[in-house]
Structure formats: C-alpha cells, structure tokens
Design a protein around this motif. Structure first.
Motif, PDB file in Angstrom:
ATOM      1  N   UNK B 110       9.376  20.056  -7.082  1.00 11.49           N
ATOM      2  CA  UNK B 110       9.375  18.748  -6.535  1.00 11.49           C
ATOM      3  C   UNK B 110       9.820  17.817  -5.194  1.00 11.49           C
ATOM      4  N   UNK B 111      10.773  18.967  -4.678  1.00 14.39           N
ATOM      5  CA  UNK B 111      11.947  18.469  -3.383  1.00 14.39           C
ATOM      6  C   UNK B 111      10.750  18.793  -2.616  1.00 14.39           C
ATOM      7  N   UNK B 112      10.138  20.330  -1.776  1.00 10.78           N
ATOM      8  CA  UNK B 112       9.382  20.502  -1.161  1.00 10.78           C
ATOM      9  C   UNK B 112       8.798  19.754  -1.035  1.00 10.78           C
ATOM     10  N   UNK B 113       7.711  19.012  -1.908  1.00  9.97           N
ATOM     11  CA  UNK B 113       6.422  18.025  -1.581  1.00  9.97           C
ATOM     12  C   UNK B 113       7.200  16.595  -0.720  1.00  9.97           C
ATOM     13  N   UNK B 114       7.906  16.265  -2.122  1.00  4.28           N
ATOM     14  CA  UNK B 114       9.141  14.718  -1.152  1.00  4.28           C
ATOM     15  C   UNK B 114       9.559  15.615   0.120  1.00  4.28           C
ATOM     16  N   UNK B 115       9.733  16.426   0.454  1.00  5.16           N
ATOM     17  CA  UNK B 115       9.947  16.887   1.986  1.00  5.16           C
ATOM     18  C   UNK B 115       8.499  16.139   3.022  1.00  5.16           C
ATOM     19  N   UNK B 116       7.388  16.902   2.817  1.00  7.23           N
ATOM     20  CA  UNK B 116       6.291  16.802   3.105  1.00  7.23           C
ATOM     21  C   UNK B 116       6.018  14.888   3.563  1.00  7.23           C
ATOM     22  N   UNK B 117       5.804  14.804   1.705  1.00  2.00           N
ATOM     23  CA  UNK B 117       5.903  13.428   1.834  1.00  2.00           C
ATOM     24  C   UNK B 117       6.106  12.150   2.653  1.00  2.00           C
ATOM     25  N   UNK B 118       8.191  12.780   2.725  1.00  2.00           N
ATOM     26  CA  UNK B 118       9.098  12.256   3.329  1.00  2.00           C
ATOM     27  C   UNK B 118       8.578  12.199   5.454  1.00  2.00           C
ATOM     28  N   UNK B 119       8.146  13.051   5.411  1.00  4.76           N
ATOM     29  CA  UNK B 119       7.903  13.491   6.999  1.00  4.76           C
ATOM     30  C   UNK B 119       6.781  13.285   7.468  1.00  4.76           C
ATOM     31  N   UNK B 120       5.231  12.827   6.410  1.00  7.66           N
ATOM     32  CA  UNK B 120       4.267  11.396   6.522  1.00  7.66           C
ATOM     33  C   UNK B 120       4.361  10.650   6.619  1.00  7.66           C
ATOM     34  N   UNK B 121       4.517   9.922   6.433  1.00  5.37           N
ATOM     35  CA  UNK B 121       4.816   9.176   6.498  1.00  5.37           C
ATOM     36  C   UNK B 121       4.412   7.678   7.669  1.00  5.37           C
ATOM     37  N   UNK B 122       3.988   7.374   8.248  1.00  9.53           N
ATOM     38  CA  UNK B 122       3.453   7.007   9.143  1.00  9.53           C
ATOM     39  C   UNK B 122       3.818   5.450  10.031  1.00  9.53           C
ATOM     40  N   UNK B 123       4.402   5.153  10.857  1.00 12.40           N
ATOM     41  CA  UNK B 123       4.622   3.147  10.467  1.00 12.40           C
ATOM     42  C   UNK B 123       3.519   3.214  12.193  1.00 12.40           C
ATOM     43  N   UNK B 124       2.926   3.884  12.129  1.00  7.49           N
ATOM     44  CA  UNK B 124       1.478   3.477  13.160  1.00  7.49           C
ATOM     45  C   UNK B 124       0.393   3.614  12.616  1.00  7.49           C
ATOM     46  N   UNK B 125      -0.120   3.663  11.211  1.00  4.83           N
ATOM     47  CA  UNK B 125      -0.927   3.823  10.636  1.00  4.83           C
ATOM     48  C   UNK B 125      -1.720   2.004  10.755  1.00  4.83           C
ATOM     49  N   UNK B 126      -2.301   1.567  10.988  1.00 10.83           N
ATOM     50  CA  UNK B 126      -3.439  -0.025  11.062  1.00 10.83           C
ATOM     51  C   UNK B 126      -3.808  -0.278   9.556  1.00 10.83           C
ATOM     52  N   UNK B 127      -2.805  -1.653   9.845  1.00 14.40           N
ATOM     53  CA  UNK B 127      -2.334  -2.206   7.777  1.00 14.40           C
ATOM     54  C   UNK B 127      -3.678  -2.368   7.837  1.00 14.40           C
ATOM     55  N   UNK B 128      -3.968  -2.550   5.951  1.00 14.87           N
ATOM     56  CA  UNK B 128      -5.195  -2.693   5.701  1.00 14.87           C
ATOM     57  C   UNK B 128      -5.769  -3.880   5.573  1.00 14.87           C
ATOM     58  N   UNK B 129      -6.722  -4.014   5.752  1.00 13.07           N
ATOM     59  CA  UNK B 129      -8.173  -5.486   5.672  1.00 13.07           C
ATOM     60  C   UNK B 129      -7.915  -6.433   4.815  1.00 13.07           C
ATOM     61  N   UNK B 130      -8.524  -5.345   4.055  1.00 14.15           N
ATOM     62  CA  UNK B 130      -8.461  -6.468   2.337  1.00 14.15           C
ATOM     63  C   UNK B 130      -8.104  -5.626   1.404  1.00 14.15           C
ATOM     64  N   UNK B 131      -8.042  -6.458   0.108  1.00 14.32           N
ATOM     65  CA  UNK B 131      -7.165  -5.636  -0.550  1.00 14.32           C
ATOM     66  C   UNK B 131      -7.705  -6.008  -1.786  1.00 14.32           C
ATOM     67  N   UNK B 132      -7.480  -5.018  -2.950  1.00 13.88           N
ATOM     68  CA  UNK B 132      -8.548  -4.467  -3.768  1.00 13.88           C
ATOM     69  C   UNK B 132      -8.560  -4.928  -4.900  1.00 13.88           C
ATOM     70  N   UNK B 133      -9.643  -5.639  -5.315  1.00 12.81           N
ATOM     71  CA  UNK B 133      -9.796  -6.972  -6.543  1.00 12.81           C
ATOM     72  C   UNK B 133      -8.648  -6.863  -7.850  1.00 12.81           C
ATOM     73  N   UNK B 134      -7.651  -5.840  -8.152  1.00 10.20           N
ATOM     74  CA  UNK B 134      -6.794  -6.513  -8.814  1.00 10.20           C
ATOM     75  C   UNK B 134      -5.721  -7.101  -8.056  1.00 10.20           C
ATOM     76  N   UNK B 135      -5.656  -6.069  -6.735  1.00 14.61           N
ATOM     77  CA  UNK B 135      -4.293  -7.134  -6.110  1.00 14.61           C
ATOM     78  C   UNK B 135      -4.452  -8.266  -5.991  1.00 14.61           C
ATOM     79  N   UNK B 136      -5.174  -9.111  -5.726  1.00 10.99           N
ATOM     80  CA  UNK B 136      -6.263 -10.279  -5.824  1.00 10.99           C
ATOM     81  C   UNK B 136      -6.005 -10.829  -6.938  1.00 10.99           C
ATOM     82  N   UNK B 137      -6.090 -10.339  -7.860  1.00  6.37           N
ATOM     83  CA  UNK B 137      -6.531 -10.849  -9.604  1.00  6.37           C
ATOM     84  C   UNK B 137      -4.775 -10.821  -9.637  1.00  6.37           C
ATOM     85  N   UNK B 138      -4.362 -10.851  -9.550  1.00  5.74           N
ATOM     86  CA  UNK B 138      -2.574 -10.543 -10.300  1.00  5.74           C
ATOM     87  C   UNK B 138      -1.899 -10.784  -8.859  1.00  5.74           C
ATOM     88  N   UNK B 139      -1.983 -11.018  -7.958  1.00  6.36           N
ATOM     89  CA  UNK B 139      -1.355 -12.285  -6.878  1.00  6.36           C
ATOM     90  C   UNK B 139      -0.824 -10.992  -6.716  1.00  6.36           C
TER      91      UNK B 139
END
Lengths: 116, 281
Positions: B110-139
């Motif tokens: 799990x630690x190895x996976x965490x290390x990979x995930x922590x490194x993988x997070x990128x701040x420069x990703x394009x923000x999402x433009x649409x929300x999932x229907x559930x997200x809208x339903x649950x506000x």
C-alpha cells in the motif's frame, strides 16, 4: 456550518491536548528513567480500557487515566462533528445528507460493542 | 532506551509526520506506523493504534484551518465517507484473521502505491467542465477561495467510482490502522477531478471519521497505549496545524517528491520484514 464545526474542533482539540499533555508530563516526571519495551502488547493494558475506569482514574489524578480521558475527548470530538453535520443538514432540509451523517454516527457508536 | 528519550524521539517524528500529512491530504499515519515498527521496534498493533490516534488528531487539527478557509467540501466528504465507514467495518473484522507479517506485507505494498499516487497528482490538469449527474442531484459542486481574491467554482465527476475507491480505502484503513488518505485523495483528485486544495482539505476532514470507526475496537483490545499516543498526539497536532497554515505557500511539487521517496524507503523496509516474518508473534 463549516465555521461552527471549525470552532468545535478548535475547542475540543484544545481540551484534549491539555489533558493529554498534562497527563503525559505527569507520567514522564515519574517514569522518565524507565526502560521502554513496546515490542509486544502488554496483557494488563486491556484492563485499563473501560470508560468508568478511565473516569475514576482521572479524578484520582492518575497520569495514565488523564491521558486516556484526553483520548476519549478526542474520540468524542469526531462524534460531535458528525452530530453537528446531521443537525445542519436537517435544518437545510437535505435529508439525504442528514441520513448519511446519522448512518455514520450509528456505526461509530455501536461498533465498540459488536463482538468481532 | 529510557522513556524520556523515547518520548522525545516519538514527538519529533510525529511532528514531521503531522506537517507532511497536512500538506498532502494523507493522515501521516501511513508514514508513522512503519517508522514506529521498523525504527523504534514497537509492536505493530500498538503502532497501528497510535497511528489511528494520530490520524484523528491530524484530521481535526487541519480541519480547523481548512474549514475556516473554505476549502473543505462537506457534502462530498460525507458521501464518500459512507463508503469508507462500511469498508472500515469489514477491515476491522479481518484484523484478527490475518497474521502480523501478512499485514506488514500488505502495508508495504500500500505504501508503494501511495508513493506512486502522491507523485502522480498533477496540479496542471485541465479542470473538469461537466459534472456527473449524481453530483448535480446531490449538489456536490462547490467553490473554493483563490489566493488573492474571489472564488473558483469546480465540477465533480465519476461519483460512483469514487465511492468504490473509498470503500476499499476504508477496508485498508481499518486493517492497517491508517487513514488511507492516499486512496481518498486519489478518489477525489483523479476520479472526481476536484482541485488539489479541495481534495486535500476534504480528505483531511473525513479521515478522522474513518479512524474513529476503528479506534473503538482497538481501544477495547488494549492496542491503544496511553504513553505512546501521548507523544504521538501532541507531535501530530502541532505538526498538522503548522502544515495546514503552510499549504498555500509551499511548493507542493518538491513536497510530493520528498514524501514519495520517504514512503518508498519505508515500503521496502516493510515488505522485507513482512517476507522474513520478523514480526510474527
């Protein structure tokens, strides 16, 4: 809602911190030259784990019990913030989220009593 | 070693863990448990108990600042938390069924996976433009404050997937005594595409709740040692509050790199010890 929860966390953590540090320093002052061995679980630790033992011990100013009281406060802060969320979501008429809060609350409060 | 030295050492380690945890959305428990087990030779159940306390502390401490600033999304947090709680229950019942060295081995992976995930997070990703229907339903959509002024709104995606990831995170949380913040951040960051600060703050908020589910059981079994938790709690509290205040000023790329390296080293240690069965009781 978030500001109320934030305030709760602040006060609660302060109380918990003071209890734990006080108990800790008291314990340290009495035992600082003890040799530590945490390689295996101490059997008598299980005896210290009921709430009434903790409370009576804390009143008697036993350092261990004071620390444990602080831990109990820490635990209760988590419960209180869920109750707060349930309350606020109910006021907002968001029944779904109120329900989720109550569900989580139920689980946290009942699990120590389940025999796993 | 004497109690005093042990205590001080533990305090310092916890302080650093607290800072790192606050800045990355992890509970710090993931770093703490391996260090306690491999460097200080503490029994793994005690270490896990202490780390659960650390996670509750970090969660509460950081949330004071993050709630004040408005980064935390309570609805998303609560929704995902239901998955984690159910997972935590299942994980708790598995604890007694698995031998310590197996738990140690899983932990290492799990630690190895965490290390990979922590490194993988990128701040420069394009923000999402649409929300999932559930997200809208649950506000679930929200806004967060920008550094200088104004609010930035964001969308929320892949809601069911995020819930499933949280469920798995819950199992691991209970089984290993961690907040599994890495997986939670994954669910929010990669699946839901939430902004970094929102994901970090929300993850920090809910991991304490997940830890609380397991803590009751650990306490009843005597795995929570008052002396250990004392130094850990105070260190983590001061560390996490410090870290939360630093979030907007730190260069997170460097931080993530350091964190990933530390985790990888610990992971190797844990897997090695798990394989050799050194911690079997």
């Amino acid at each position: 809602m978030r500001l109320v929860i934030s305030r709760l966390l602040f006060i609660g953590m302060l109380i918990s911190f003071i209890l734990i540090v006080t108990g800790g320093l008291l314990y340290l002052s009495q035992h600082s030259n003890d040799l530590v061995d945490y390689q295996h679980v101490h059997k008598q630790a299980i005896l210290l784990s009921s709430l009434t033992t903790v409370l009576s011990g804390a009143i008697a100013l036993s350092p261990i019990s004071i620390i444990q009281l602080g831990l109990v406060v820490l635990f209760f802060i988590q419960i209180l913030r869920i109750i707060l969320m349930a309350w606020f979501f109910a006021k907002e008429k968001s029944l779904l989220f109120c329900g989720m809060s109550l569900f989580i609350l139920f689980i946290i409060l009942t699990t120590p009593f389940w025999h796993v | 070693m004497t109690l005093l030295i042990f205590f001080s050492l533990l305090f310092c380690i916890s302080y650093i863990a607290g800072i790192l945890g606050a800045l990355t959305g992890l509970g710090g428990g993931i770093v703490l448990t391996p260090i306690l087990v491999t460097l200080l030779h503490i029994d793994i159940y005690y270490a896990m108990g202490a780390s659960l306390i650390a996670v509750m502390t970090a969660s509460s401490g950081t949330s004071i600042a993050y709630l004040n600033k408005g980064y935390t999304n309570l609805r998303i947090g609560l929704f995902l938390e239901t998955g984690a709680v159910i997972g935590a229950l299942i994980g708790a019942s598995l604890i007694t069924m698995l031998k310590p060295n197996i738990i140690t081995g899983i932990f290492g992976m799990v630690l190895l996976v965490s290390a990979y995930l922590t490194w993988y997070r990128r701040e420069d990703q394009e923000p999402a433009t649409l929300s999932h229907p559930w997200a809208i339903a649950m506000q679930l959509e929200g806004k967060y404050p920008l550094p200088i002024s104004g609010m930035q709104s964001y969308k929320v995606q892949k809601v069911p997937l995020a819930w499933v990831i949280m469920f798995i995170a819950g199992i691991l949380s209970s089984l290993l005594g961690i907040g599994s913040g890495a997986l939670k951040v994954l669910a929010m960051d990669q699946a839901m595409r939430l902004p970094y600060k929102v994901a970090t703050a929300t993850s920090n908020f809910i991991i304490g709740i997940t830890a609380a589910v397991s803590v009751g059981i650990y306490f009843a079994r005597g795995y929570i040692d008052p002396v250990l938790t004392c130094s850990v709690m105070s260190g983590v509290l001061l560390g996490s509050v410090t870290g939360a205040k630093m979030l907007h000023r730190i260069d997170t790329q460097i931080l993530r790199l350091i964190f990933s390296i530390v985790i990888i080293l610990l992971a190797i240690q844990m897997i090695y010890q798990g394989l050799l069965g050194k911690l079997s009781m």
